[in-house]
Design an enzyme around this catalytic site. Sequence first.
Site, PDB file in Angstrom:
ATOM      1  N   CYS A 140      39.811  40.933  50.386  1.00 13.66           N
ATOM      2  CA  CYS A 140      40.341  40.566  49.195  1.00 13.66           C
ATOM      3  C   CYS A 140      40.869  42.117  48.548  1.00 13.66           C
ATOM      4  O   CYS A 140      40.067  43.090  48.728  1.00 13.66           O
ATOM      5  CB  CYS A 140      39.311  40.231  48.210  1.00 13.66           C
ATOM      6  SG  CYS A 140      39.660  39.518  46.728  1.00 13.66           S
ATOM      7  N   HIS A 215      40.365  34.947  41.459  1.00  8.19           N
ATOM      8  CA  HIS A 215      41.621  35.528  41.719  1.00  8.19           C
ATOM      9  C   HIS A 215      42.810  35.369  40.727  1.00  8.19           C
ATOM     10  O   HIS A 215      42.767  34.426  40.080  1.00  8.19           O
ATOM     11  CB  HIS A 215      42.108  34.857  43.077  1.00  8.19           C
ATOM     12  CG  HIS A 215      41.407  35.029  44.246  1.00  8.19           C
ATOM     13  ND1 HIS A 215      41.345  34.406  45.278  1.00  8.19           N
ATOM     14  CD2 HIS A 215      40.569  36.084  44.490  1.00  8.19           C
ATOM     15  CE1 HIS A 215      40.660  34.830  46.341  1.00  8.19           C
ATOM     16  NE2 HIS A 215      39.967  35.887  45.749  1.00  8.19           N
ATOM     17  N   HIS A 243      45.297  39.697  42.375  1.00  4.43           N
ATOM     18  CA  HIS A 243      44.053  39.797  42.759  1.00  4.43           C
ATOM     19  C   HIS A 243      43.743  38.632  43.705  1.00  4.43           C
ATOM     20  O   HIS A 243      43.598  37.514  43.225  1.00  4.43           O
ATOM     21  CB  HIS A 243      42.827  39.866  41.838  1.00  4.43           C
ATOM     22  CG  HIS A 243      41.528  39.916  42.369  1.00  4.43           C
ATOM     23  ND1 HIS A 243      40.297  39.396  41.680  1.00  4.43           N
ATOM     24  CD2 HIS A 243      41.067  40.309  43.623  1.00  4.43           C
ATOM     25  CE1 HIS A 243      39.220  39.457  42.556  1.00  4.43           C
ATOM     26  NE2 HIS A 243      39.719  40.307  43.673  1.00  4.43           N
ATOM     27  N   PRO A 362      39.656  46.311  38.065  1.00 10.03           N
ATOM     28  CA  PRO A 362      39.959  45.405  36.736  1.00 10.03           C
ATOM     29  C   PRO A 362      38.780  45.211  35.947  1.00 10.03           C
ATOM     30  O   PRO A 362      37.853  45.335  36.280  1.00 10.03           O
ATOM     31  CB  PRO A 362      40.618  44.196  37.460  1.00 10.03           C
ATOM     32  CG  PRO A 362      39.705  44.105  38.629  1.00 10.03           C
ATOM     33  CD  PRO A 362      39.706  45.615  39.079  1.00 10.03           C
ATOM     34  N   HIS A 386      34.604  47.712  42.214  1.00 13.54           N
ATOM     35  CA  HIS A 386      35.968  46.917  42.541  1.00 13.54           C
ATOM     36  C   HIS A 386      36.330  46.223  40.937  1.00 13.54           C
ATOM     37  O   HIS A 386      37.296  45.833  41.238  1.00 13.54           O
ATOM     38  CB  HIS A 386      35.877  46.115  43.490  1.00 13.54           C
ATOM     39  CG  HIS A 386      35.900  44.552  43.410  1.00 13.54           C
ATOM     40  ND1 HIS A 386      34.633  43.941  43.055  1.00 13.54           N
ATOM     41  CD2 HIS A 386      36.733  43.520  43.430  1.00 13.54           C
ATOM     42  CE1 HIS A 386      34.850  42.500  42.848  1.00 13.54           C
ATOM     43  NE2 HIS A 386      36.121  42.316  42.970  1.00 13.54           N
ATOM     44  N   GLY A 387      35.415  45.909  40.349  1.00 15.64           N
ATOM     45  CA  GLY A 387      35.530  45.444  39.047  1.00 15.64           C
ATOM     46  C   GLY A 387      34.493  45.567  38.113  1.00 15.64           C
ATOM     47  O   GLY A 387      33.718  46.279  38.133  1.00 15.64           O
ATOM     48  N   ALA A 388      34.432  44.564  37.019  1.00 17.81           N
ATOM     49  CA  ALA A 388      33.525  44.695  36.201  1.00 17.81           C
ATOM     50  C   ALA A 388      32.163  44.010  36.495  1.00 17.81           C
ATOM     51  O   ALA A 388      31.052  44.547  36.342  1.00 17.81           O
ATOM     52  CB  ALA A 388      33.794  43.945  34.710  1.00 17.81           C
ATOM     53  N   GLY A 389      32.030  42.901  37.491  1.00 22.78           N
ATOM     54  CA  GLY A 389      31.031  42.611  38.069  1.00 22.78           C
ATOM     55  C   GLY A 389      30.416  41.066  37.145  1.00 22.78           C
ATOM     56  O   GLY A 389      30.536  41.410  35.921  1.00 22.78           O
TER      57      GLY A 389
END
Length: 465
Positions: A140, A215, A243, A362, A386-389
């Site tokens: 991903c 996504h 994404h 992101p 890889h992001g905010a979580g």
Amino acid sequence: MKTKQLLKLGVPDGPAILEAKNFIKAWVAQGGDTFMIADEIQKVVADAAVYLEDPLRAPLARLVYAPPYKQREKLAPWQQWGKDLDANCLMQMANACSLPVAVAGALMPDAHLGYGLPIGGVLATDNAVIPYAVGVDIACRMKLTVYDRAAKTIAGQKDRLANIIENETRFGMGCSFEKKRQHEVMDQDWSVSPVTQRLKDKAWAQLGTSGSGNHFVEFGVYTVTDDESLGLKPGEYLALLSHSGSRGTGAQVCDYYSRIAMDWHKELPKELKHLSWLDLETEPGREYWNAMNLMGNYAAANHQVIHKHIAREVGAAVILDIENHHNFAWKEKHVVDGVEKEVIVHRKGATPAGAGVLGVIPGSMATPGFVVRGKGSAASLHSASHGAGRVMSRSKALQSFTWGGVKKQLAEAGVELLSSGLDEVPGVYKDIHQVMAAQTDLVEVLGTFHPRIVKMAPAGEKAED
């Protein structure tokens, strides 16, 4: 010999049954007494360790062998970034670092509970790959393209841009295009695994689609905050961010090889079963590694197709293109116990952040994402979030939010939402600014992306992420 008979002989259900039947064929082909087959199988089941090096019996012996689990005497070293991480998430990380194949680990500030390795977890292993430490949505990734158009284009062409996303993307389980989209990835060798070989046509039908879960495809405003190091003058630009990953085929690769790994490591306690590994020198290990890399190419192709078709419809030139992925395993060299050696680095919901490596992190549909450059932190195994979580489960999200409140929040943020479920609204995510503040030693920010037109899978779709 039928499956029921093999089960009565003590052969465990699953891959071992198939291997027992292969053993029978090989036994007969070598002139073995057919009346002795049952006795031979029982011998292997009763004392598999004796036959692990036997050319004829080893494949079956490996699948029925269940040695006692021996974890590392001392946990592999690992470090976390961010505070107030879930206790169960921390336990998952510690469990991963107790594996005999574990070398080192790291936990990112967006970390939350996953299967086996937490999402946001990084684990280095010695010559072994863990399918669930890679994840279900193999490879991903994020892809950002910035156009030679000012951001004010969005306000003047909002309906047109929304129609482009609606026409050139597909979301949801099993979604596909009526006419297959083209990419050279479909010319690669899909016979590297029985899974990819079987699902090649399905993968082709889904080429250029985004699936479900977290996504998305969105137009937004990219603001240059760095001193032109990426070749762009300070200002605000029209940009596209996507994404998604390897769709159903990647999920099937994960399922198939994780089952094999679990069958090979029956010694693992229940809480560690999703950390079952495959030795890269075994046939399943090599197959999985090749299939994983093919899925990486396929996921990249998905994004390339999406961005190519949308750029053509926008009628703009791409002046910046950045892509980075997670849910993958890399062969990398890291210093272990004072010595540099090659290890397998799993990044599940974590992204590479080696020195100078570009990436996109992101936030949510109502908060900014960040273009970053890695600082090459050895302690994090050259990784970042890889992001905010997530901060809550999908089921809890459905109980906690209403569209009335969410739409008001999106309007205040200047975001038009084309489709999504309540389980992906901004409130289900951590504060991206806090996440970024917790990893300033891992990455530096070069620019920001603010979503303006967002499309995700419609409500009710089962998550693929």
